[in-house]
Each structure stands twice: as C-alpha cells, then as structure tokens.
Write a protein that holds these residues in place. Structure first.
Motif, PDB file in Angstrom:
ATOM      1  N   GLU A 143      -3.352 -23.012  11.224  1.00  0.00           N
ATOM      2  CA  GLU A 143      -3.611 -23.465   9.910  1.00  0.00           C
ATOM      3  C   GLU A 143      -2.581 -24.264   9.335  1.00  0.00           C
ATOM      4  O   GLU A 143      -2.248 -24.077   8.185  1.00  0.00           O
ATOM      5  CB  GLU A 143      -4.007 -22.242   9.023  1.00  0.00           C
ATOM      6  N   ALA A 144      -2.234 -25.247   9.915  1.00  0.00           N
ATOM      7  CA  ALA A 144      -0.982 -26.196   9.373  1.00  0.00           C
ATOM      8  C   ALA A 144      -1.351 -26.777   8.273  1.00  0.00           C
ATOM      9  O   ALA A 144      -0.437 -26.809   7.343  1.00  0.00           O
ATOM     10  CB  ALA A 144      -0.608 -27.093  10.508  1.00  0.00           C
ATOM     11  N   GLU A 145      -2.675 -27.104   8.107  1.00  0.00           N
ATOM     12  CA  GLU A 145      -2.909 -27.937   6.963  1.00  0.00           C
ATOM     13  C   GLU A 145      -2.940 -27.355   5.378  1.00  0.00           C
ATOM     14  O   GLU A 145      -2.811 -27.861   4.445  1.00  0.00           O
ATOM     15  CB  GLU A 145      -4.523 -28.396   7.023  1.00  0.00           C
ATOM     16  N   THR A 146      -2.774 -25.867   5.913  1.00  0.00           N
ATOM     17  CA  THR A 146      -2.663 -25.134   4.285  1.00  0.00           C
ATOM     18  C   THR A 146      -1.199 -24.374   4.399  1.00  0.00           C
ATOM     19  O   THR A 146      -1.003 -23.493   3.592  1.00  0.00           O
ATOM     20  CB  THR A 146      -3.511 -24.067   4.016  1.00  0.00           C
ATOM     21  N   LYS A 147      -0.329 -24.923   5.340  1.00  0.00           N
ATOM     22  CA  LYS A 147       0.823 -23.935   5.617  1.00  0.00           C
ATOM     23  C   LYS A 147       1.927 -24.820   4.479  1.00  0.00           C
ATOM     24  O   LYS A 147       2.310 -25.673   4.600  1.00  0.00           O
ATOM     25  CB  LYS A 147       1.358 -24.127   6.996  1.00  0.00           C
ATOM     26  N   ILE A 148       2.578 -23.739   3.843  1.00  0.00           N
ATOM     27  CA  ILE A 148       4.069 -23.993   3.122  1.00  0.00           C
ATOM     28  C   ILE A 148       5.042 -23.591   3.894  1.00  0.00           C
ATOM     29  O   ILE A 148       5.137 -22.162   3.872  1.00  0.00           O
ATOM     30  CB  ILE A 148       3.719 -23.618   1.707  1.00  0.00           C
ATOM     31  N   ASP A 153       4.169 -34.134   9.172  1.00  0.00           N
ATOM     32  CA  ASP A 153       2.614 -34.788   8.819  1.00  0.00           C
ATOM     33  C   ASP A 153       1.331 -33.813   8.985  1.00  0.00           C
ATOM     34  O   ASP A 153       0.408 -34.219   8.629  1.00  0.00           O
ATOM     35  CB  ASP A 153       2.497 -35.826  10.138  1.00  0.00           C
ATOM     36  N   LYS A 154       1.534 -32.881   9.642  1.00  0.00           N
ATOM     37  CA  LYS A 154       0.473 -31.928  10.003  1.00  0.00           C
ATOM     38  C   LYS A 154       0.365 -30.641   8.810  1.00  0.00           C
ATOM     39  O   LYS A 154      -0.551 -30.224   8.397  1.00  0.00           O
ATOM     40  CB  LYS A 154       0.649 -31.461  11.254  1.00  0.00           C
ATOM     41  N   CYS A 155       1.619 -30.403   8.447  1.00  0.00           N
ATOM     42  CA  CYS A 155       1.607 -29.147   7.481  1.00  0.00           C
ATOM     43  C   CYS A 155       1.572 -29.703   5.894  1.00  0.00           C
ATOM     44  O   CYS A 155       1.627 -30.808   5.638  1.00  0.00           O
ATOM     45  CB  CYS A 155       2.920 -28.474   7.641  1.00  0.00           C
ATOM     46  N   PHE A 156       1.106 -29.073   5.137  1.00  0.00           N
ATOM     47  CA  PHE A 156       0.698 -29.163   3.750  1.00  0.00           C
ATOM     48  C   PHE A 156       2.461 -29.462   3.209  1.00  0.00           C
ATOM     49  O   PHE A 156       2.201 -30.294   2.505  1.00  0.00           O
ATOM     50  CB  PHE A 156      -0.016 -28.083   3.035  1.00  0.00           C
ATOM     51  N   TYR A 157       3.257 -28.577   3.511  1.00  0.00           N
ATOM     52  CA  TYR A 157       4.429 -29.074   2.673  1.00  0.00           C
ATOM     53  C   TYR A 157       5.384 -28.146   3.732  1.00  0.00           C
ATOM     54  O   TYR A 157       5.431 -26.974   4.298  1.00  0.00           O
ATOM     55  CB  TYR A 157       4.557 -28.128   1.690  1.00  0.00           C
ATOM     56  N   VAL A 158       6.629 -28.936   4.046  1.00  0.00           N
ATOM     57  CA  VAL A 158       7.690 -28.233   4.869  1.00  0.00           C
ATOM     58  C   VAL A 158       9.021 -28.710   4.323  1.00  0.00           C
ATOM     59  O   VAL A 158       9.492 -29.813   3.896  1.00  0.00           O
ATOM     60  CB  VAL A 158       7.577 -29.121   6.195  1.00  0.00           C
ATOM     61  N   LYS A 159       9.912 -27.755   4.409  1.00  0.00           N
ATOM     62  CA  LYS A 159      11.234 -27.775   3.922  1.00  0.00           C
ATOM     63  C   LYS A 159      12.267 -27.356   5.147  1.00  0.00           C
ATOM     64  O   LYS A 159      12.133 -26.181   5.703  1.00  0.00           O
ATOM     65  CB  LYS A 159      11.648 -27.035   2.747  1.00  0.00           C
ATOM     66  N   MET A 163       0.877 -19.822 -13.790  1.00  0.00           N
ATOM     67  CA  MET A 163       2.337 -19.818 -13.121  1.00  0.00           C
ATOM     68  C   MET A 163       2.847 -21.142 -12.649  1.00  0.00           C
ATOM     69  O   MET A 163       1.928 -22.273 -12.329  1.00  0.00           O
ATOM     70  CB  MET A 163       2.170 -18.850 -11.752  1.00  0.00           C
ATOM     71  N   LYS A 164       4.168 -21.221 -12.858  1.00  0.00           N
ATOM     72  CA  LYS A 164       4.740 -22.666 -12.676  1.00  0.00           C
ATOM     73  C   LYS A 164       5.354 -22.429 -11.185  1.00  0.00           C
ATOM     74  O   LYS A 164       5.836 -21.456 -10.763  1.00  0.00           O
ATOM     75  CB  LYS A 164       5.814 -23.031 -13.818  1.00  0.00           C
ATOM     76  N   PHE A 165       5.212 -23.566 -10.556  1.00  0.00           N
ATOM     77  CA  PHE A 165       6.232 -23.920  -9.159  1.00  0.00           C
ATOM     78  C   PHE A 165       7.169 -24.907  -9.400  1.00  0.00           C
ATOM     79  O   PHE A 165       7.072 -25.855  -8.464  1.00  0.00           O
ATOM     80  CB  PHE A 165       4.978 -24.087  -8.196  1.00  0.00           C
ATOM     81  N   ASN A 166       8.114 -24.646 -10.253  1.00  0.00           N
ATOM     82  CA  ASN A 166       8.943 -25.767 -10.260  1.00  0.00           C
ATOM     83  C   ASN A 166      10.061 -25.700  -8.906  1.00  0.00           C
ATOM     84  O   ASN A 166      10.798 -26.819  -8.874  1.00  0.00           O
ATOM     85  CB  ASN A 166       9.908 -25.532 -11.630  1.00  0.00           C
ATOM     86  N   GLN A 167       9.984 -24.765  -8.169  1.00  0.00           N
ATOM     87  CA  GLN A 167      10.969 -25.040  -6.862  1.00  0.00           C
ATOM     88  C   GLN A 167      10.270 -25.674  -6.006  1.00  0.00           C
ATOM     89  O   GLN A 167      10.697 -25.967  -4.891  1.00  0.00           O
ATOM     90  CB  GLN A 167      11.144 -23.270  -6.428  1.00  0.00           C
ATOM     91  N   TYR A 168       8.948 -26.165  -6.243  1.00  0.00           N
ATOM     92  CA  TYR A 168       8.196 -27.042  -5.316  1.00  0.00           C
ATOM     93  C   TYR A 168       7.593 -28.321  -6.129  1.00  0.00           C
ATOM     94  O   TYR A 168       6.456 -28.265  -6.391  1.00  0.00           O
ATOM     95  CB  TYR A 168       7.158 -26.136  -4.688  1.00  0.00           C
ATOM     96  N   PRO A 169       8.615 -29.056  -6.599  1.00  0.00           N
ATOM     97  CA  PRO A 169       8.296 -30.215  -7.487  1.00  0.00           C
ATOM     98  C   PRO A 169       7.111 -30.965  -6.949  1.00  0.00           C
ATOM     99  O   PRO A 169       6.012 -31.526  -7.837  1.00  0.00           O
ATOM    100  CB  PRO A 169       9.422 -30.952  -7.764  1.00  0.00           C
ATOM    101  N   ASN A 170       7.122 -31.271  -5.679  1.00  0.00           N
ATOM    102  CA  ASN A 170       6.189 -32.261  -5.241  1.00  0.00           C
ATOM    103  C   ASN A 170       4.863 -31.659  -5.056  1.00  0.00           C
ATOM    104  O   ASN A 170       3.932 -32.435  -5.092  1.00  0.00           O
ATOM    105  CB  ASN A 170       6.826 -32.722  -3.604  1.00  0.00           C
ATOM    106  N   ILE A 171       4.637 -30.436  -5.011  1.00  0.00           N
ATOM    107  CA  ILE A 171       3.498 -29.850  -4.865  1.00  0.00           C
ATOM    108  C   ILE A 171       3.051 -28.753  -5.906  1.00  0.00           C
ATOM    109  O   ILE A 171       2.124 -27.875  -5.885  1.00  0.00           O
ATOM    110  CB  ILE A 171       3.114 -29.280  -3.452  1.00  0.00           C
ATOM    111  N   SER A 172       3.676 -28.904  -7.112  1.00  0.00           N
ATOM    112  CA  SER A 172       3.565 -27.635  -8.024  1.00  0.00           C
ATOM    113  C   SER A 172       2.154 -27.768  -8.623  1.00  0.00           C
ATOM    114  O   SER A 172       1.659 -26.626  -8.967  1.00  0.00           O
ATOM    115  CB  SER A 172       4.653 -27.859  -9.182  1.00  0.00           C
TER     116      SER A 172
END
Length: 369
Positions: free
Chosen positions: A281-286, A312-318, A15-24
């Motif tokens: 579980e911030a370190e694995t949170k999108i 800084d603490k979450c894996f990915y934040v928008k 599966m591709k995750f093009n909507q999340y280019p920084n972490i795809s």
C-alpha cells in the motif's frame, strides 16, 4: 431483536499537521473522509446506532464551517440514532460554544450526550438506555463514572450501554493520572451490557474479531502520527437478545504511517528494502525512514536513484541518511590522497574508529573543495 452498533471516536476533526507542511491539507481532509468511511461501513451493515465516544473534534473551539461539514457527513447515516459524547479535547464545560452551535445544526436523530443522566432511545425505536460519562475539561485525575455508580436503579430497557471517554488502565498510557482513568473492574462492576470507550488511538481488544467481550475502545478511524501504526479502524458490535456480543474491527483509514530503521552495507540491500516497502500500500504510506551503514563509493552514488523510486511511489517520504556513509577502505584512501601525505596517514591511523575516520574524511574533503 439484536442491537447493531458502529463504534468510533477520536476523529479529531480540525487537527493540524504542521509537521507535514507539504501534505497538511490532505491529512486534515482525510479525517473527514474517515468519518464518511465509518458511515458507509455502518450503513452497509445495517447498524442501528452510530456511537462517537469522544473527540469528534480536536478542540473545543472550532470554526462553524467545520461543524457543518461534520454534520453533513453524519446525516448520511441510515440507522436510527447517532450518539456523540464530548471527549477531553472537545469537552463540554458550559462555556465553550462548540456543542451549543452543533445542536443548532442537527435535526432529530443526533444526541449530544453532555449530561450525566440516562438517555432512553425509545423515541428512535430502540429499547435501550445509554449512560454517558462526558468530559468537562481537558485533564482530570477522576473519571466521570461516579454518577452511574450512584444510580439507585436503572430505567427499564432491553439494553444498557455505558459510553465513556478516558484512559483504560493497563491499556492506555496515563502515567500521571491526567486522562479520566478507569479500570475494567470498575466498568464491569456497573453491571451493564456493553461499555464503549474512547481516548486511546489504538483499538481494544487487540483482535480483529472477538466474541463475548464487553469493553471496547474505539481507536481512531484515521491514523494521526508515527506512533499510530494501524490503518485506522472502527468497531462493529452486535448485541443479541441474550446480551451476547460479537464484534469485528472495520478498516476505515485513508493513509497509514510507517516508521522504519535499517542498516545497509550494499546497494542491493537498499533495493530489497525499498521493494519490500513498496509492496504494501505504498500509495497511501506516510514513511519515515532512518538509514545507517556503509556503502561502497560506486554504490553510494546510486542510492539517490533508489530514493527517487521510493518517493515516486509513496504518498510521502522523509529519509534520514545522516548515518549512511561511504565505505572508507584502503583503495579509497590511496585513490584520493597521496601516500605519506597528512590526510593519508590520518585516515590510516583512524581505521579502527570508523566514526572518527568518517568525520576526518568529511572535513578533509571540505578543505579540498
């Protein structure tokens, strides 16, 4: 002897995750890691069978190195056999080379259930029969249970298992009847011991442990988007000599998605919100965070420090803060615009309409700059 089964599916490897280019790439690799997690959990419980109820792969055309990677992980399963059903994404239509290539890579213990027939597992030391309903296309208004309904008699076996891929009516959304829909009654009328389904990315039943239930949907072992709020699960199912079922959900995911909305009126509310988010579980949170509200000007300037703490603490934040604005009050207007000036009078007249007032304030500030 009881039959111990680890039930998974809908891994959508590739599966591709093009909507999340920084972490795809991380999200794509996480799906292979989740398959590895399932194998580890199965081995720890001494599972006899690893059952993949469709959509092991995200599509019917996939590069060979990805097939080999999946086989390498599956080979670490210590039980008697691995059963793999083609789903509506990795369907078996006799044209695609996916499953013929897969069969070239496997040895012995893996069965691709791509035929409408009863598969006996005696050669693996298990007195069980499996009745698959493999998908042969992406969409269908009819499920693939027909051949099982038309069986004259079942082969001799201690355990009889149905393995199917498609929408379970009343649980999996299928408004246009496109996804091999089946009903609980239709399944139970087949008079088998256990029904293991795939398709929906949510586990069914909606319980962490269950007794006496016969129908299970695997969910997905790795969440794939904001509409998948669980942490990734598989089912561990035991079927004892009396055909009694005990099952528990097993956590298998690496990352999890959180889609949150909040209205803020002070910096302290933002600080509390972020502390709550980081507590789990911030370190694995999108995270997708939508904010609205009004902050005093002196606090509005400090919000970015809080956002930095979150990122800084979450894996990915928008963060969507388009509707989080400075609170416009009498002091702000008087400080920034001369009394009786046009901007001053305009903003005063718009006090009853905050949206219009904020739009006017933004335009006036742009003109000033």
């Amino acid at each position: 002897m009881s039959l111990k089964i680890m039930h998974t599916g809908d891994l959508h490897l590739g599966m591709k995750f093009n909507q999340y280019p920084n972490i795809s790439s991380e999200l794509e690799n996480a799906r292979y890691q989740a398959l590895g997690n399932v194998v580890v959990e199965a081995n720890q419980r001494g599972a006899n069978l690893l059952v993949i109820a469709g959509d092991l792969f995200d599509r019917a055309s996939i590069k060979n190195f990805k097939i080999k990677k999946a086989v390498e992980i599956l080979n670490k399963f210590a039980g008697e056999a691995i059963l793999i059903l083609p789903g509506n994404h990795d369907y078996s239509d006799g044209v695609s080379s996916l499953w013929s290539q897969f069969k070239k890579e496997i040895k012995g213990r893996m069965l691709i259930l791509d035929q409408e027939k009863a598969y006996l597992l005696n050669e693996f030391g298990l007195n069980a029969a499996v009745y698959p309903a493999p998908c042969d296309r992406k969409l269908s208004s009819q499920n693939k249970l027909g051949w099982i309904k038309n069986l004259d008699e079942k082969p001799d076996a201690d355990y009889h298992l149905v393995l199917a891929h498609g929408a379970l009516a009343g649980f999996s959304p299928d408004l246009n009847d496109d996804y091999f829909k089946m009903t609980e009654t239709e399944l139970l009328n087949l008079e088998m011991d256990l029904y293991l389904l795939g398709h929906s990315h949510l586990p069914y039943p909606k319980k962490e442990s269950v007794s006496g239930h016969k129908i299970f949907n695997n969910g997905t072992p790795e969440p794939d988007g904001m509409d998948c709020s669980h942490h990734g699960t598989a089912w561990y199912v035991e079927l004892n000599e009396n055909k009694e079922v005990e099952a528990e959900q097993i956590k298998t995911g690496n990352y999890h998605f959180a889609d949150l909305q909040a209205e803020l009126n002070s910096l302290s509310e933002l600080e509390d919100l972020i502390s709550d988010i980081l507590a789990s579980e911030a370190e694995t949170k999108i995270l997708r965070l939508q904010l609205k509200g009004e902050l005093p000007r002196e606090e509005f300037a400090e919000k970015d420090n809080e956002f930095a703490r979150l990122r800084d603490k979450c894996f990915y934040v928008k963060i969507d803060q388009n509707y989080l604005t400075i609170r416009i009050d009498q002091d702000l207007i008087a400080e920034e615009f001369a009394e009786n000036s046009f901007p001053y009078q305009l903003l005063k007249e718009l006090e009853a309409d905050h949206q219009a007032q904020h739009l006017a304030y933004k335009m006036l500030k742009e003109v000033q700059e």
